[in-house]
Design a protein around this motif. Structure first.
Motif: not given
Length: 125
Positions: A4-17
């Motif tokens: 099960q994968a988690f952690g996706g979402g919307l981020v701005q360029a240059g950010a981390s996830r």
């Protein structure tokens, strides 16, 4: 093994996830674990892998130096730390597992027999 994968979402360029993938089942430490990704309208491609045993890591050229794969065998979890994200990193990210996978095949999709459901990462410019 179920993933099960988690952690996706919307981020701005240059950010981390950071993505996480939790596995159920036994013998987690005998699996090579990988992250593949599929961008809109494109084929799924290899991003990163971490070997069983030695935890040697492998990366595609497109993510090398920006992404870091790691594993915590005690938690049955594999992570993908993504830094300096760019719009071209937008994709559904899938975790995958293969038992005692030979090092020659770490980036070949068909050798992975367990897959998570995918988590979408969208990077805005």
């Amino acid at each position: 093994v179920q993933l099960q994968a988690f952690g996706g979402g919307l981020v701005q360029a240059g950010a981390s996830r950071r993505l996480s993938c939790i596995a159920s089942g036994r013998a987690f430490n005998s699996y090579t674990l990988a992250w593949f990704r599929q961008a809109p309208g494109k084929d799924r491609e290899f991003a990163a892998a971490i070997r069983y045993g030695t935890s040697r890591t492998y990366y595609s050229d497109s993510v090398k130096g920006r992404f870091t794969i790691s594993r915590d065998n005690a938690k049955n979890t594999v992570y993908l730390q993504m830094d300096s994200l760019q719009p071209e990193d937008t994709a559904v990210y899938y975790c995958a597992a293969a038992s005692f996978l030979h090092d020659h095949y770490y980036n070949i999709e068909r050798y992975y027999n367990f897959w998570g459901q995918g988590t979408l990462v969208t990077v805005s410019s």
